[in-house]
Design a protein around this motif. Structure first.
Motif, PDB file in Angstrom:
ATOM      1  N   SER A  12       0.968  -1.529  -0.081  1.00 47.54           N
ATOM      2  CA  SER A  12      -0.611  -0.010  -0.043  1.00 47.54           C
ATOM      3  C   SER A  12       0.939   1.070  -0.355  1.00 47.54           C
ATOM      4  O   SER A  12       0.103   2.517  -0.244  1.00 47.54           O
ATOM      5  CB  SER A  12      -0.923  -0.025   1.393  1.00 47.54           C
ATOM      6  OG  SER A  12      -0.105   0.153   2.882  1.00 47.54           O
ATOM      7  N   HIS A  13       2.123   1.516   0.417  1.00 46.41           N
ATOM      8  CA  HIS A  13       3.232   2.121   0.452  1.00 46.41           C
ATOM      9  C   HIS A  13       3.908   2.882  -0.473  1.00 46.41           C
ATOM     10  O   HIS A  13       4.823   3.372  -0.517  1.00 46.41           O
ATOM     11  CB  HIS A  13       3.790   2.352   1.806  1.00 46.41           C
ATOM     12  CG  HIS A  13       2.503   2.128   2.942  1.00 46.41           C
ATOM     13  ND1 HIS A  13       1.836   3.487   3.410  1.00 46.41           N
ATOM     14  CD2 HIS A  13       2.911   1.449   3.914  1.00 46.41           C
ATOM     15  CE1 HIS A  13       1.253   2.537   4.221  1.00 46.41           C
ATOM     16  NE2 HIS A  13       1.789   1.978   5.091  1.00 46.41           N
ATOM     17  N   SER A  60      -0.491  -8.562  -3.552  1.00 47.80           N
ATOM     18  CA  SER A  60      -0.704  -9.172  -2.547  1.00 47.80           C
ATOM     19  C   SER A  60      -1.011  -9.168  -1.230  1.00 47.80           C
ATOM     20  O   SER A  60      -1.593  -7.842  -1.891  1.00 47.80           O
ATOM     21  CB  SER A  60       1.441  -9.602  -1.540  1.00 47.80           C
ATOM     22  OG  SER A  60       1.494 -10.329  -0.361  1.00 47.80           O
ATOM     23  N   LYS A  61      -1.712 -10.100  -0.439  1.00 46.08           N
ATOM     24  CA  LYS A  61      -2.119  -9.494   0.763  1.00 46.08           C
ATOM     25  C   LYS A  61      -2.530  -9.317   1.556  1.00 46.08           C
ATOM     26  O   LYS A  61      -1.814 -10.652   2.244  1.00 46.08           O
ATOM     27  CB  LYS A  61      -4.394  -9.907   0.349  1.00 46.08           C
ATOM     28  CG  LYS A  61      -4.309  -8.659  -1.189  1.00 46.08           C
ATOM     29  CD  LYS A  61      -6.455  -9.280  -1.123  1.00 46.08           C
ATOM     30  CE  LYS A  61      -7.107  -8.885  -2.396  1.00 46.08           C
ATOM     31  NZ  LYS A  61      -7.781  -9.392  -2.193  1.00 46.08           N
ATOM     32  N   MET A  62      -2.032  -8.481   2.750  1.00 46.14           N
ATOM     33  CA  MET A  62      -1.321  -9.113   4.098  1.00 46.14           C
ATOM     34  C   MET A  62      -2.367 -10.460   4.548  1.00 46.14           C
ATOM     35  O   MET A  62      -3.286 -10.743   4.901  1.00 46.14           O
ATOM     36  CB  MET A  62      -1.843  -7.657   4.861  1.00 46.14           C
ATOM     37  CG  MET A  62       0.329  -6.885   4.058  1.00 46.14           C
ATOM     38  SD  MET A  62       1.034  -6.846   4.964  1.00 46.14           S
ATOM     39  CE  MET A  62       1.115  -7.617   6.520  1.00 46.14           C
ATOM     40  N   ASN A  63      -1.598 -11.370   5.453  1.00 43.99           N
ATOM     41  CA  ASN A  63      -1.815 -12.446   5.957  1.00 43.99           C
ATOM     42  C   ASN A  63      -2.745 -13.300   4.965  1.00 43.99           C
ATOM     43  O   ASN A  63      -3.647 -14.356   5.461  1.00 43.99           O
ATOM     44  CB  ASN A  63      -2.740 -12.500   7.146  1.00 43.99           C
ATOM     45  CG  ASN A  63      -1.926 -11.555   7.690  1.00 43.99           C
ATOM     46  OD1 ASN A  63      -1.025 -11.888   8.598  1.00 43.99           O
ATOM     47  ND2 ASN A  63      -2.619 -10.075   8.364  1.00 43.99           N
ATOM     48  N   ILE A  64      -2.805 -13.069   3.803  1.00 44.84           N
ATOM     49  CA  ILE A  64      -3.794 -14.085   2.737  1.00 44.84           C
ATOM     50  C   ILE A  64      -2.904 -14.071   1.707  1.00 44.84           C
ATOM     51  O   ILE A  64      -3.187 -15.696   1.361  1.00 44.84           O
ATOM     52  CB  ILE A  64      -4.236 -13.151   1.740  1.00 44.84           C
ATOM     53  CG1 ILE A  64      -5.947 -12.576   3.276  1.00 44.84           C
ATOM     54  CG2 ILE A  64      -5.437 -14.216   0.901  1.00 44.84           C
ATOM     55  CD1 ILE A  64      -7.054 -11.556   2.101  1.00 44.84           C
ATOM     56  N   GLY A  65      -1.601 -14.205   0.854  1.00 42.70           N
ATOM     57  CA  GLY A  65      -1.091 -14.572   0.918  1.00 42.70           C
ATOM     58  C   GLY A  65      -0.332 -13.835  -0.987  1.00 42.70           C
ATOM     59  O   GLY A  65      -0.463 -12.377  -0.390  1.00 42.70           O
ATOM     60  N   THR A  66       0.480 -14.704  -1.540  1.00 38.39           N
ATOM     61  CA  THR A  66       1.686 -13.286  -2.569  1.00 38.39           C
ATOM     62  C   THR A  66       1.410 -14.186  -3.981  1.00 38.39           C
ATOM     63  O   THR A  66       1.675 -15.069  -3.744  1.00 38.39           O
ATOM     64  CB  THR A  66       3.077 -13.556  -2.191  1.00 38.39           C
ATOM     65  OG1 THR A  66       2.962 -12.029  -1.147  1.00 38.39           O
ATOM     66  CG2 THR A  66       4.145 -12.274  -3.135  1.00 38.39           C
ATOM     67  N   CYS A  67       1.479 -13.337  -4.782  1.00 39.59           N
ATOM     68  CA  CYS A  67       1.376 -14.216  -6.070  1.00 39.59           C
ATOM     69  C   CYS A  67       2.336 -12.842  -7.384  1.00 39.59           C
ATOM     70  O   CYS A  67       2.563 -11.924  -6.769  1.00 39.59           O
ATOM     71  CB  CYS A  67       0.330 -14.462  -6.809  1.00 39.59           C
ATOM     72  SG  CYS A  67       0.496 -15.112  -8.230  1.00 39.59           S
ATOM     73  N   PHE A  68       3.384 -13.718  -7.607  1.00 38.03           N
ATOM     74  CA  PHE A  68       4.314 -13.484  -8.219  1.00 38.03           C
ATOM     75  C   PHE A  68       4.081 -13.376 -10.137  1.00 38.03           C
ATOM     76  O   PHE A  68       4.074 -14.728 -10.119  1.00 38.03           O
ATOM     77  CB  PHE A  68       5.860 -13.630  -7.859  1.00 38.03           C
ATOM     78  CG  PHE A  68       6.498 -12.879  -6.683  1.00 38.03           C
ATOM     79  CD1 PHE A  68       7.743 -11.169  -6.923  1.00 38.03           C
ATOM     80  CD2 PHE A  68       6.653 -13.649  -5.216  1.00 38.03           C
ATOM     81  CE1 PHE A  68       7.696 -11.263  -6.047  1.00 38.03           C
ATOM     82  CE2 PHE A  68       7.000 -12.995  -4.193  1.00 38.03           C
ATOM     83  CZ  PHE A  68       7.630 -11.096  -4.529  1.00 38.03           C
ATOM     84  N   PHE A  69       4.648 -12.623 -10.529  1.00 36.65           N
ATOM     85  CA  PHE A  69       4.426 -13.196 -12.669  1.00 36.65           C
ATOM     86  C   PHE A  69       5.751 -12.585 -12.882  1.00 36.65           C
ATOM     87  O   PHE A  69       5.492 -11.630 -13.035  1.00 36.65           O
ATOM     88  CB  PHE A  69       2.857 -12.094 -12.844  1.00 36.65           C
ATOM     89  CG  PHE A  69       1.546 -12.073 -12.002  1.00 36.65           C
ATOM     90  CD1 PHE A  69       1.169 -11.540 -11.035  1.00 36.65           C
ATOM     91  CD2 PHE A  69       0.931 -13.046 -12.332  1.00 36.65           C
ATOM     92  CE1 PHE A  69       0.378 -12.348 -10.293  1.00 36.65           C
ATOM     93  CE2 PHE A  69      -0.052 -13.213 -11.910  1.00 36.65           C
ATOM     94  CZ  PHE A  69      -0.852 -12.626 -10.410  1.00 36.65           C
ATOM     95  N   ILE A  70       6.018 -14.002 -13.592  1.00 37.50           N
ATOM     96  CA  ILE A  70       7.315 -13.133 -14.854  1.00 37.50           C
ATOM     97  C   ILE A  70       6.764 -13.308 -15.899  1.00 37.50           C
ATOM     98  O   ILE A  70       6.118 -14.540 -16.639  1.00 37.50           O
ATOM     99  CB  ILE A  70       8.523 -14.030 -14.299  1.00 37.50           C
ATOM    100  CG1 ILE A  70       8.733 -14.416 -12.834  1.00 37.50           C
ATOM    101  CG2 ILE A  70       9.815 -13.850 -14.811  1.00 37.50           C
ATOM    102  CD1 ILE A  70       9.240 -15.576 -12.744  1.00 37.50           C
ATOM    103  N   GLU A  71       6.259 -12.565 -16.483  1.00 33.34           N
ATOM    104  CA  GLU A  71       6.635 -12.430 -18.012  1.00 33.34           C
ATOM    105  C   GLU A  71       7.478 -12.398 -19.054  1.00 33.34           C
ATOM    106  O   GLU A  71       8.093 -11.743 -19.048  1.00 33.34           O
ATOM    107  CB  GLU A  71       5.045 -11.639 -18.577  1.00 33.34           C
ATOM    108  CG  GLU A  71       5.062 -11.367 -20.027  1.00 33.34           C
ATOM    109  CD  GLU A  71       3.670 -10.145 -20.506  1.00 33.34           C
ATOM    110  OE1 GLU A  71       3.925  -9.436 -19.478  1.00 33.34           O
ATOM    111  OE2 GLU A  71       3.562  -9.775 -21.238  1.00 33.34           O
ATOM    112  N   PHE A  72       7.597 -13.496 -19.968  1.00 35.32           N
ATOM    113  CA  PHE A  72       8.343 -13.903 -20.662  1.00 35.32           C
ATOM    114  C   PHE A  72       7.379 -13.251 -22.366  1.00 35.32           C
ATOM    115  O   PHE A  72       7.162 -14.527 -22.386  1.00 35.32           O
ATOM    116  CB  PHE A  72       8.873 -15.222 -21.082  1.00 35.32           C
ATOM    117  CG  PHE A  72       9.351 -15.269 -19.916  1.00 35.32           C
ATOM    118  CD1 PHE A  72       9.136 -16.270 -18.593  1.00 35.32           C
ATOM    119  CD2 PHE A  72      11.485 -15.816 -19.366  1.00 35.32           C
ATOM    120  CE1 PHE A  72       9.253 -16.643 -17.901  1.00 35.32           C
ATOM    121  CE2 PHE A  72      11.155 -15.798 -18.261  1.00 35.32           C
ATOM    122  CZ  PHE A  72      11.152 -16.377 -17.114  1.00 35.32           C
TER     123      PHE A  72
END
Length: 725
Positions: A665-666, A708-720
């Motif tokens: 958020s920051h 990402s959302k706090m305490n829910i999880g994270t997703c990284f996307f890598i675009e080739f």
């Protein structure tokens, strides 16, 4: 009192025709209307004319007119396709013209002259126009010859809708109207619309008899395409005031717009028949095509010159670092192409002037007047008014173009044209007067009575900038911006390389200790198992095993890290198509043991081959999957998912977990080296992994995003990108 202008007169709904012809209107092959003089040529009473068919009319006026029916039907099946034929009625030659319009069939009959067009004449006229150095002047001579009128003029419509005579052929005794200007209201808008639709109009005798069309209301019968249509009384009076008693006009259409008219005048009544009018209309359009062709040739030549200057300027701007010097070198060529008197370059707060241009105060006035138009990258006018600001200079530059070269930095290119003082000669003072008939509450415009030459001095304006000149300058502006952007990009790239090199030096030790933790953990685990075996308790064995493991670990991994770091930053390599499935599974098994997450649920979707280098791809997935396992390891039901899919020519990999999440958020840059989030306390790490991932992605030309959302999880996307199918 109500005033009614010429432009409000419904001239195409007049319900009247001129004396030299007859009109019949059919609907569903039944005559529904006819001119009141039709009884003369049919020898039927009017009530018997209404209701007859086209075939019956032909039989009345032509001996055995049935032979024309098939050809007439073929033509009238297509709107506005005309069937014309020369016939004899009561020993008088006539033209019949039949066409379909507005779901009605119009049957026109008009008297013929003795004029006959020969094919050789037509060919000679066309050749004469093609060879002429002044096509419009040649056209007036040909049309004067064909019509036999006293005067023929080419009248061009100007930008303000007024007109000017640009060519003229006349009898010697007549005064010349060449270059005379005429106000817009001399040819009102609805008259122009009719000329754009139908190319020929003629008045045989301004005092000739007019016949009503009976059978339908005038407002129900559109005569836009009728050659016999009567003219407005206001227009007829206008012609009388010019001492003109017969008139003919032919449209000049260029690029589907009414460009001008060929206007013919005769001081005595004179009829121009259908064949003459068709020939004149054809020659007018042929001359228009010749004019357009010459313009195209000029445009092609101009575009070649422009393209050469654009190409050379671009090459020098991209090669030379002296931006101002290059522009000064090409300024005379640019000025010549766009007919500018001067150029000013505003660059780094300084003004550089080439040619004749306003001084610093004049430039400030222009900039101040455009403060509310900062978003306009391209501003042009030929009537810039300095006088409102009290600016005084010996030379006045109302022709102004300002081009923004670098928005936000106030880099501008200015071009100027000096004031063009023009003495205009008008055919009478362009004033409109209204008259009110006795007892009426409605005023009508009075036809002009004075056509004596009236001179007017036009000041405060420069010659208009042409469309092709503006288009050329927009291209030049684009080339300059492109060069500035490339130069800025080169500087930015050098700075980025410098920062990256410094960062690599500063963090080398941290990187060594970060990426080696996974393999070190496995070696340590194996060493512990050997050392704790009951059957291998020899002190010497234990000491030697321990020393060997420690030394091998230290030396091998330090060399590997140096290699990996150099690969991710500087070494050139060839990309190959790699399916990372096996490496992903190896990384997963190692990290599960490292972070003691044996109950982890792992979902592996489709893995699509991507372009990369094996070591770099391993490093990238090691950090991303390692983080996913690490930050979800304390969940009751840890979950990590890896999958890939296509999106156009791109392949996107997702690494998703249900761990602690990241606070985005920051606007924190999570890829910045040593950047650790507050909620990662309690998890080992130095904030280096994602920095390495970003560096490798850049090296491979990939893009990386995160959700990402706090305490829910994270997703990284890598675009080739640009991955072959």
């Amino acid at each position: 009192m109500l005033q009614v202008g010429c432009h409000e007169e419904q001239i195409h709904l007049c319900g009247k025709i001129q004396y030299f012809g007859y009109l019949f209107v059919f609907e569903n092959d039944i005559c529904i209307a006819a001119s009141s003089n039709a009884v003369e040529i049919t020898e039927l009473s009017f009530d018997k004319i209404l209701g007859i068919t086209i075939g019956q009319l032909l039989n009345l006026i032509v001996d055995d007119g049935r032979f024309m029916i098939p050809e007439i039907e073929k033509h009238t099946s297509v709107p506005l396709k005309r069937f014309t034929e020369r016939i004899s009625i009561h020993n008088q030659e006539y033209y019949i013209c039949i066409y379909q319009y507005d779901k009605k069939i119009f049957f026109e009959i008009e008297v013929c002259n003795d004029y006959v067009v020969k094919f050789t004449d037509l060919n000679n006229y066309a050749k004469e126009l093609e060879r002429s150095e002044d096509g419009w002047q040649t056209l007036t001579g040909l049309i004067k010859e064909i019509t036999g009128f006293d005067r023929a003029m080419v009248y061009q419509f100007l930008e303000d809708n007024s007109g000017q005579v640009i060519a003229e052929s006349k009898n010697e005794e007549l005064s010349s109207f060449l270059s005379f200007r005429y106000p817009e209201f001399d040819i009102p808008i609805q008259a122009r619309e009719l000329y754009a639709r139908f190319p020929a109009r003629n008045v045989s005798n301004v005092d000739g008899r007019i016949f009503d069309i009976l059978g339908v209301s005038p407002d129900k019968l559109d005569l836009s395409y009728c050659s016999l249509r009567a003219f407005s009384p206001i227009h007829l009076q206008y012609l009388r005031n010019t001492n003109t008693y017969a008139s003919a006009s032919f449209s000049i259409i260029i690029e589907e717009k009414l460009w001008g008219l060929v206007t013919c005048q005769n001081i005595k009544p004179k009829h121009v028949d259908l064949e003459q009018r068709n020939l004149c209309a054809f020659l007018a359009q042929y001359a228009a095509n010749c004019h357009l062709l010459e313009n195209q040739k000029e445009l092609i030549t101009a575009h070649k010159i422009m393209a050469a200057v654009e190409r050379d300027l671009k090459a020098e701007l991209l090669l030379q670092y002296d931006f101002e010097g290059v522009l000064k070198k090409y300024a005379p060529k640019i000025m010549d192409i766009v007919a500018a008197d001067g150029i000013v370059l505003k660059y780094n707060g300084e003004l550089s002037r080439i040619g004749e241009a306003p001084d610093k105060n004049g430039i400030k006035i222009i900039d101040d007047s455009l403060l509310n138009k900062e978003e306009e990258g391209f501003f042009s006018t030929n009537q810039f008014n300095y006088l409102q600001s009290g600016y005084e200079d010996d030379t006045y530059f109302p022709g102004v173009i300002r081009i923004s070269l670098l928005p936000g930095n106030k880099w501008f290119l200015y071009l100027f044209r000096k004031e063009n003082i023009v003495e205009e000669i008008w055919a009478g003072k362009p004033e409109k007067f209204f008259i009110t008939p006795e007892g009426s509450q409605v005023s009508y415009p009075s036809p002009r009575t004075s056509f004596e030459s009236w001179k007017k001095m036009t000041k405060g304006a420069a010659t208009n900038w042409k469309i092709r000149e503006l288009a050329f300058l927009e291209k030049i502006a684009y080339v300059i911006r492109q060069a500035i952007t490339q130069r800025a990009g080169e500087i930015f790239k050098l700075n980025r390389e410098l920062i990256r090199a410094n960062s690599a030096l500063d963090t080398f030790g941290y990187i060594l200790t970060h990426d080696l933790k996974n393999p070190l953990a496995m070696i340590n685990l194996s060493a512990d198992m050997i050392l704790n075996r009951e059957e291998d308790k020899s002190k010497l064995f234990n000491r030697l095993a321990t020393n060997i493991l420690n030394s091998t670990r230290l030396m091998t991994e330090m060399m590997d890290k140096v290699y990996e770091l150099s690969q991710s930053t500087y070494i050139h390599f060839e990309l190959e198509m790699i399916n990372p499935e096996r490496k992903i599974m190896d990384i997963l098994e190692n990290t599960k043991k490292q972070y003691e997450s044996e109950n982890l649920k792992f979902i592996l979707g489709e893995t699509i081959a991507i372009p990369g280098e094996r070591t770099l791809l391993y490093q990238m997935f090691l950090n991303l999957i390692g983080n996913a396992v690490k930050y979800s390891s304390q969940e009751e039901y840890p979950l990590v998912e890896v999958k890939s899919y296509r999106k156009g020519l791109s392949v996107i990999y997702e690494i998703r977990d249900n761990g602690i999440g990241i606070d985005l958020s920051h606007g924190a840059n999570i890829f910045e080296i040593f950047r650790r989030m507050p909620n990662t306390v309690g998890f080992e790490g130095a904030g280096i992994g994602l920095s390495i991932v970003k560096r490798i992605a850049d090296r491979l030309g990939a893009k990386i995003f995160v959700e990402s959302k706090m305490n829910i999880g994270t997703c990284f996307f890598i675009e080739f990108t640009n991955v072959p199918l």
